[in-house]
Design an enzyme around this catalytic site. Structure first.
Site, mmCIF file in Angstrom:
data_model
loop_
_atom_site.group_PDB
_atom_site.id
_atom_site.type_symbol
_atom_site.label_atom_id
_atom_site.label_comp_id
_atom_site.label_asym_id
_atom_site.label_seq_id
_atom_site.Cartn_x
_atom_site.Cartn_y
_atom_site.Cartn_z
ATOM 1 N N ARG A 69 1.060 -1.229 -0.099
ATOM 2 C CA ARG A 69 0.004 -0.084 -0.050
ATOM 3 C C ARG A 69 0.777 1.213 -0.124
ATOM 4 N NH1 ARG A 69 -2.907 -3.953 3.069
ATOM 5 N NH2 ARG A 69 -1.729 -3.322 4.787
ATOM 6 N N GLU A 93 5.737 -11.107 14.932
ATOM 7 C CA GLU A 93 5.337 -11.778 16.220
ATOM 8 C C GLU A 93 5.565 -13.422 16.214
ATOM 9 O OE1 GLU A 93 1.257 -11.056 16.676
ATOM 10 O OE2 GLU A 93 0.976 -12.296 18.462
HETATM 11 P P1 AMP Z 1 4.288 -2.838 11.722
HETATM 12 O O1 AMP Z 1 5.693 -3.120 11.077
HETATM 13 O O2 AMP Z 1 3.805 -3.836 12.715
HETATM 14 O O3 AMP Z 1 4.218 -1.352 11.826
HETATM 15 O O4 AMP Z 1 3.086 -3.256 10.507
HETATM 16 C C1 AMP Z 1 2.935 -2.260 9.364
HETATM 17 C C2 AMP Z 1 2.716 -3.013 8.185
HETATM 18 O O5 AMP Z 1 1.522 -4.004 8.496
HETATM 19 C C3 AMP Z 1 2.231 -1.961 7.182
HETATM 20 O O6 AMP Z 1 2.570 -2.292 5.973
HETATM 21 C C4 AMP Z 1 0.790 -1.934 7.354
HETATM 22 O O7 AMP Z 1 0.164 -2.032 6.332
HETATM 23 C C5 AMP Z 1 0.562 -3.448 7.965
HETATM 24 N N1 AMP Z 1 -0.409 -3.269 9.198
HETATM 25 C C6 AMP Z 1 -0.049 -3.765 10.430
HETATM 26 N N2 AMP Z 1 -1.168 -3.590 11.226
HETATM 27 C C7 AMP Z 1 -2.360 -3.129 10.517
HETATM 28 C C8 AMP Z 1 -3.729 -2.811 10.749
HETATM 29 N N3 AMP Z 1 -3.928 -2.832 11.982
HETATM 30 N N4 AMP Z 1 -4.420 -2.390 9.943
HETATM 31 C C9 AMP Z 1 -3.793 -2.435 8.650
HETATM 32 N N5 AMP Z 1 -2.503 -2.775 8.215
HETATM 33 C C10 AMP Z 1 -1.790 -3.095 9.171
#
Ligand code: AMP
Length: 176
Positions: free
Chosen positions: A59, A96
């Site tokens: 995205r 995770e």
């Molecule tokens: P993180 O590495 O945990 O910050 O997760 C970021 C990536 O996962 C991004 O590319 C987001 O598009 C996706 N992502 C993580 N959590 C969500 C959520 N609750 N809703 C939508 N996309 C998420």
């Protein structure tokens, strides 16, 4: 930023139980919503000392491509493992459960370039930190990390700031 927030769809328990997925497709399909997002980001970064925009698969490509075009800058993709065709470097990061890997072409960023990083959502911050690591390995400078949505309760934006990175988001949602 309520009109941006109100166009983002929440899907409980996707992709797994306990996750509230923030779906930006409902925002992007709305012409005014898409223009608002890119317009607000472009007005923040227009005239700033930025050489190019880096977007994270997938995205981040939609947002980064439109934003780079609006700013008159180039766009560089950070991709999931195995997708880039030319010489590349990788950075592995913890999920995770298990690990994931992101990659960038070795010639994508000239040393000293000032880079605007973009993705749709920041949760744990792990994906963005891995993308920053790639940019820095190539000698680039991550000027700021921009998102549509911050999920501050998960702690990613705080973690990035504690590591000295600048973070900007158009809106926030409570909880995970
Ligand atoms: P993180 O590495 O945990 O910050 O997760 C970021 C990536 O996962 C991004 O590319 C987001 O598009 C996706 N992502 C993580 N959590 C969500 C959520 N609750 N809703 C939508 N996309 C998420």
């Amino acid at each position: 930023m309520d009109s941006i927030k109100s166009h983002i769809r929440a899907i409980p328990d996707f992709p797994k139980k306990g996750i509230m997925f923030r779906d930006i497709t409902t925002l992007l399909k709305d012409a005014a919503g898409f223009q608002l997002v890119i317009g607000q980001l472009a007005s923040r970064y227009r005239g700033k000392d930025i050489d190019l925009v880096v977007g994270i698969e997938s995205r981040g490509f939609i947002l980064g491509g439109a934003l780079a075009f609006a700013l008159g800058k180039g766009f560089v993709p950070v991709r999931k493992s195995g997708k880039l065709p030319y010489d590349k470097i990788s950075h592995e990061y913890e999920l995770e459960y298990g690990t994931d890997k992101v990659e960038i072409h070795t010639d994508a960023i000239a040393p000293g370039s000032r880079v605007l990083m973009i993705d749709d959502v920041i949760a744990t911050g792990g994906t963005m930190l891995a993308a920053i690591a790639l940019v820095e390995k190539l000698g680039g400078i991550a000027e700021e990390c921009a998102f549509i949505v911050d999920l501050p309760d998960i702690g990613g934006s705080k973690k990035l700031r504690e590591k000295g990175h600048s973070v900007f988001s158009l809106c926030e949602f409570e909880g995970g």
